[in-house]
Scaffold this active site. Structure first.
Site, PDB file in Angstrom:
ATOM      1  N   ALA A  17       3.299  -6.424  11.174  1.00  0.00           N
ATOM      2  CA  ALA A  17       4.290  -7.182  10.399  1.00  0.00           C
ATOM      3  C   ALA A  17       4.453  -8.595  10.934  1.00  0.00           C
ATOM      4  O   ALA A  17       4.451  -9.575  10.176  1.00  0.00           O
ATOM      5  CB  ALA A  17       5.626  -6.445  10.400  1.00  0.00           C
ATOM      6  N   ALA A  52      -4.577   2.620   6.473  1.00  0.00           N
ATOM      7  CA  ALA A  52      -4.999   2.733   5.079  1.00  0.00           C
ATOM      8  C   ALA A  52      -4.114   1.835   4.215  1.00  0.00           C
ATOM      9  O   ALA A  52      -2.926   1.686   4.473  1.00  0.00           O
ATOM     10  CB  ALA A  52      -4.904   4.185   4.604  1.00  0.00           C
ATOM     11  N   LYS A  80     -12.042   1.649   0.520  1.00  0.00           N
ATOM     12  CA  LYS A  80     -11.217   2.783   0.087  1.00  0.00           C
ATOM     13  C   LYS A  80     -11.092   2.758  -1.423  1.00  0.00           C
ATOM     14  O   LYS A  80     -10.718   1.738  -2.002  1.00  0.00           O
ATOM     15  CB  LYS A  80      -9.830   2.706   0.745  1.00  0.00           C
ATOM     16  N   THR A 346       1.528   2.781   1.740  1.00  0.00           N
ATOM     17  CA  THR A 346       2.326   1.653   1.245  1.00  0.00           C
ATOM     18  C   THR A 346       2.962   0.810   2.342  1.00  0.00           C
ATOM     19  O   THR A 346       3.581  -0.214   2.044  1.00  0.00           O
ATOM     20  CB  THR A 346       3.441   2.166   0.318  1.00  0.00           C
ATOM     21  N   ILE A 348       1.877  -1.238   4.798  1.00  0.00           N
ATOM     22  CA  ILE A 348       1.432  -2.631   4.906  1.00  0.00           C
ATOM     23  C   ILE A 348       1.742  -3.385   3.617  1.00  0.00           C
ATOM     24  O   ILE A 348       2.082  -4.576   3.650  1.00  0.00           O
ATOM     25  CB  ILE A 348      -0.061  -2.674   5.270  1.00  0.00           C
TER      26      ILE A 348
END
Length: 497
Positions: A17, A52, A80, A346, A348
């Site tokens: 972050a 992911a 992905k 979700t 990131i």
């Protein structure tokens, strides 16, 4: 009177972050006069298991001008095409939530409506045969989308798996090159402006003081500034999402390199597997009321496909979000603002979304309430929408006879989600709202994958010629299979990249 511009932007905490925010600030906020400082301590670890992502990560990387080849090389990244869910509808069941478009609409009617009517016709087959991403992933194949969106390969959407620690280091290099100053140290105290109540100064453990106008809290679960200092309460969602632990461990790379995240349900939660170039990421998410930490670690090690390369690490968490993401002159990103388990990858994205909204609503030192309120409304709606999508996986389960899953199937759910499920059960309808992250195709994939079968379909489908529709479905199905067969192997494609 116009307030003075923000001159000192201070980011508290590094990790994914902090360095995502720093890299964006270096590019878009460094006007030659503004100082951008990131404070972090090597002694404070990061969660760092989020490996992911979902397709919007490509927009963030593009916004920063990141070359995809360099990014993949630096982070050990792979491609992905979706998420495979094993054992969620019922033990032994499996489905995929693929990325990208599903089939083609018929005269403006959603594709899945035609499939619902004709799914039993010979040669039509399962819905997954009409997602290019899913058909390609079955054979561990990948290629970039074709330029023509009306071709099968033009319907591909993709994201990445990558090493989160390497991504943070990659972004740190870019941020520091762009003028961000990193300060090593622990925050020992905070001084507030007595007139406004805003954070004015960070006091480090060695006595150094760092002044700021705007503070971005990336301090992780501690929520050092937003939660502890500004007192913004935490809205707990564990009554809907009771998993509160994760055990994570890396293992050796596993071939073939399938371009899917895998989420496998077990009697007290679920297990992830994420393929990278240099290793595999593994973890068990679970409810501590139904599984002990020791048993979770043993279960994780027993389920590995390849030998572990480190010792398991236990992470404790609470699912929920802060009531507000922006308070005073403090904005929280990542775990400081909220946490949703990584079931739909979700975490990131929520950081990325928060950064984009902050840049769009960037304040001056007057901190106009309308900017803060709009940011809080948008981020709250985003968190709530993702929450509903994650709850759906747990609530619409078919694991009968397991206390953890039985309770989730019988629980009261948010009205927003209950309405979505009711609409789908009636005629297969999915309505998108302004705050939706996930597409109609995504909702359809998970609802049908979890066994929520509509009682009917959109009556407008009956106005179509049945024979022509069935013929079109068969042709589409064959075209996806043919296109996938011509695609390169995922691992070979990565090597060429």
């Amino acid at each position: 009177m116009i307030a003075a511009p923000i001159r000192d932007l201070v980011i508290v905490g590094g990790g994914t972050a902090g360095w995502m925010m720093a890299a964006a600030a270096a590019l878009y906020l460094n006007d030659g006069r503004r100082r951008i400082t990131l404070v972090e301590s090597e002694a404070i670890g990061t969660v760092g298991v989020g490996e992911a992502t979902i397709p919007p990560i490509r927009d963030f990387n593009a916004m920063l001008g990141i070359d995809e080849r360099a990014f993949l090389a630096a982070t050990g990244g792979t491609y992905k095409l979706g998420i495979a869910f094993d054992g969620w509808g019922a033990p032994g069941d499996s489905y995929v939530h693929p990325f990208g478009r599903m089939g083609r609409d018929f005269n403006g009617i959603d594709f899945h409506m035609a499939w619902l009517k004709h799914r039993a016709a010979p040669g039509v087959g399962p819905l997954g045969d009409y997602w290019m991403a899913q058909v390609a992933a079955r054979g561990a194949r990948f290629q970039h989308p074709a330029t023509d969106p009306n071709t099968p390969t033009g319907q591909i959407a993709y994201a990445f798996h990558f090493d989160a620690a390497r991504y943070a280091a990659f972004l740190r290099e870019r941020a520091e090159a762009g003028g961000v100053v990193r300060v090593e140290g622990k925050v020992a105290g905070v001084a507030r402006d007595p007139a406004t109540g805003h954070v004015a100064t960070l006091v480090l453990d060695d006595g150094r003081r760092i002044d700021g106008d705007l503070f971005v809290d990336c301090s992780g679960f501690r929520s050092l500034l937003l939660g502890q200092e500004m007192g913004v309460p935490f809205v707990d969602w564990r009554h809907w999402l009771p998993c509160d632990r994760a055990v994570a461990v890396p293992s050796e790379r596993r071939d073939p390199l399938v371009p899917l995240t895998r989420a496998t349900a077990h009697d007290a939660g679920w297990r992830w597997r994420i393929p990278l170039q240099h290793r595999t990421g593994n973890g068990v998410v679970y409810s501590s009321a139904h599984l002990s930490d020791d048993d979770a670690g043993a279960r994780l090690l027993a389920a590995l496909d390849t030998p572990a390369t480190d010792t398991p690490r236990t992470i404790r968490f609470a699912t929920g979000r802060r009531a507000r993401s922006w308070e005073g002159n403090v904005v929280a990103l990542g775990l400081s603002g909220g946490f949703l388990e990584p079931l739909e990858s979700t975490s990131i994205h929520l950081i990325q979304s928060g950064i984009s909204k902050l840049l769009a609503l960037f304040p001056d030192t007057g901190f106009a309430p309308v900017l803060r309120d709009e940011y809080n409304r948008l981020m709250g709606a985003q968190y709530d929408a993702v929450r509903d999508f994650v709850i759906l996986h747990y609530h619409a389960n078919g694991r009968v006879g397991e206390p953890f899953w039985d309770a989730l199937r019988d629980m009261a759910i948010p009205n927003t989600l209950a309405t979505r499920i009711a609409l789908f059960r009636e005629k297969g309808r999915v309505l998108r709202y302004d705050d939706d992250l996930f597409s109609i195709a995504s909702w359809v994939a998970v609802l049908l994958g979890q066994g929520v079968m509509p009682r009917g379909y959109d009556p407008m489908v009956d106005a179509l010629d049945d024979g022509a529709v069935v013929a079109a479905l068969r042709g589409l199905r064959a075209s996806y299979a043919q296109a996938a067969g011509a695609m390169p192997d995922h691992a070979d494609y990565l090597r060429r990249m």
